[in-house]
Design an enzyme around this catalytic site. Sequence first.
Site, PDB file in Angstrom:
ATOM      1  N   CYS A  71       0.866  -1.190   0.000  1.00  0.00           N
ATOM      2  CA  CYS A  71       0.000   0.000   0.000  1.00  0.00           C
ATOM      3  C   CYS A  71       0.895   1.229   0.000  1.00  0.00           C
ATOM      4  CB  CYS A  71      -0.896  -0.012   1.229  1.00  0.00           C
ATOM      5  SG  CYS A  71      -2.016   1.410   1.298  1.00  0.00           S
ATOM      6  N   HIS A 163      -2.674  -4.480 -10.832  1.00  0.00           N
ATOM      7  CA  HIS A 163      -3.341  -3.275 -11.356  1.00  0.00           C
ATOM      8  C   HIS A 163      -3.652  -3.448 -12.846  1.00  0.00           C
ATOM      9  CE1 HIS A 163      -2.572  -0.680  -7.828  1.00  0.00           C
ATOM     10  NE2 HIS A 163      -1.533  -1.447  -7.683  1.00  0.00           N
ATOM     11  N   GLU A 212     -10.422   0.392  -6.064  1.00  0.00           N
ATOM     12  CA  GLU A 212      -9.464  -0.493  -5.413  1.00  0.00           C
ATOM     13  C   GLU A 212     -10.060  -1.858  -5.073  1.00  0.00           C
ATOM     14  OE1 GLU A 212      -6.873   0.520  -2.295  1.00  0.00           O
ATOM     15  OE2 GLU A 212      -6.760   2.655  -2.816  1.00  0.00           O
ATOM     16  N   CYS A 221      -4.595   6.253  -4.615  1.00  0.00           N
ATOM     17  CA  CYS A 221      -3.989   4.915  -4.521  1.00  0.00           C
ATOM     18  C   CYS A 221      -2.526   5.064  -4.930  1.00  0.00           C
ATOM     19  CB  CYS A 221      -4.719   3.942  -5.451  1.00  0.00           C
ATOM     20  SG  CYS A 221      -4.030   2.281  -5.452  1.00  0.00           S
ATOM     21  N   GLY A 224      -1.362   2.416  -7.287  1.00  0.00           N
ATOM     22  CA  GLY A 224      -2.070   2.659  -8.550  1.00  0.00           C
ATOM     23  C   GLY A 224      -1.450   3.793  -9.337  1.00  0.00           C
TER      24      GLY A 224
HETATM   25  N1  LIG Z   1      -6.555  -2.209  -2.390  1.00  0.00           N
HETATM   26  C1  LIG Z   1      -5.141  -2.531  -2.619  1.00  0.00           C
HETATM   27  C2  LIG Z   1      -4.307  -2.247  -1.344  1.00  0.00           C
HETATM   28  C3  LIG Z   1      -4.235  -0.761  -1.019  1.00  0.00           C
HETATM   29  C4  LIG Z   1      -3.397  -0.018  -2.025  1.00  0.00           C
HETATM   30  C5  LIG Z   1      -3.585   1.486  -2.065  1.00  0.00           C
HETATM   31  N2  LIG Z   1      -4.435   2.069  -1.076  1.00  0.00           N
HETATM   32  C6  LIG Z   1      -2.254   2.228  -2.180  1.00  0.00           C
HETATM   33  O1  LIG Z   1      -2.141   3.364  -1.679  1.00  0.00           O
HETATM   34  O2  LIG Z   1      -1.342   1.654  -2.826  1.00  0.00           O
HETATM   35  C7  LIG Z   1      -5.017  -4.027  -3.013  1.00  0.00           C
HETATM   36  O3  LIG Z   1      -5.862  -4.830  -2.591  1.00  0.00           O
HETATM   37  O4  LIG Z   1      -4.036  -4.334  -3.711  1.00  0.00           O
END
Ligand SMILES: N[C@H](CCC[C@H](N)C(=O)O)C(=O)O
Length: 278
Positions: A71, A163, A212, A221, A224
């Site tokens: 994250c 992604h 997400e 994100c 992301g």
């Molecule tokens: N939902 C993402 C994790 C959080 C990533 C995001 N909040 C960031 O800042 O990179 C997943 O399941 O891969």
Amino acid sequence: MYFTKMHGLGNDYIYVNGITEHIREPERLAVRLSDRHFGVGADGLILILPSRRADFRMEIYNADGSRAEMCGNGIRCLAKYVYDRGLMKKKELIIETDAGMRRLRLETDEEDKISQVTVDMGYPIFQADKIPIISEHTRVVQEPISIRHMEYRMTGVSMGNPHAVVWVNSVKRLDLAQIGPEFEYHGRFPRRVNVEFAQVVDREHIIVRVWERGAGETLACGTGACAVAAAGVLNDLTERHVTVKLKGGELSVLWDEADGKIYMTGPAVTVYDGIVTV
Ligand SMILES: N[C@H](CCC[C@H](N)C(=O)O)C(=O)O
């Protein structure tokens, strides 16, 4: 149980110090506490844990209880948490994550509080079976995918988590509540996917909205933003250093040609400390 609410550009998490608090079922706790009506409210739960190989270890659980590998916004806030509370006072630290080790560089303000953090996010991964995305090709670059009878073109990138980057003319009109879950649970993504809808403003500026995995549409994100920056270079749409504008604010992302790694710089904010009955 003591917790701290923090966010990176509005992508908010509940932080629990796993060194002082013993968390039995983090998946269930993440679901309960992330609920914005019946709980604290957040995009997920992040545990700060000891590590034998790094300064600390980070475990991240999405709001649906699923465990994520990495994250970007969350790891910047973890650095702020440990520095501002004096758990370590170095300006460089290494955090162990499920996606591997991540190195961070911290910048402080006049009160010696963390203001900005730069994260070495590692190498972007394009091999389809390592993202994973089911494809006949080694890489997924502008591959068609049909969602609700519309055809989108996606580029697959892993930043430790999966992604799919989709280029659009305008992010404004997208109905993410409709198409987000269709992408997230599509059969081509064996471990589901985070999907970024990216609008190129010019070769150094991209506007992004993100749905997400495990959290729905978030205000930002970090992984992301890095996936979009990598896909922008791969598709020759943007330069290696871009400003990614998300709903919650801007991140600076550099895919360094010298070492092949992606560096992300952005803020980290502490909202409040709290106590919750578990
Ligand atoms: N939902 C993402 C994790 C959080 C990533 C995001 N909040 C960031 O800042 O990179 C997943 O399941 O891969």
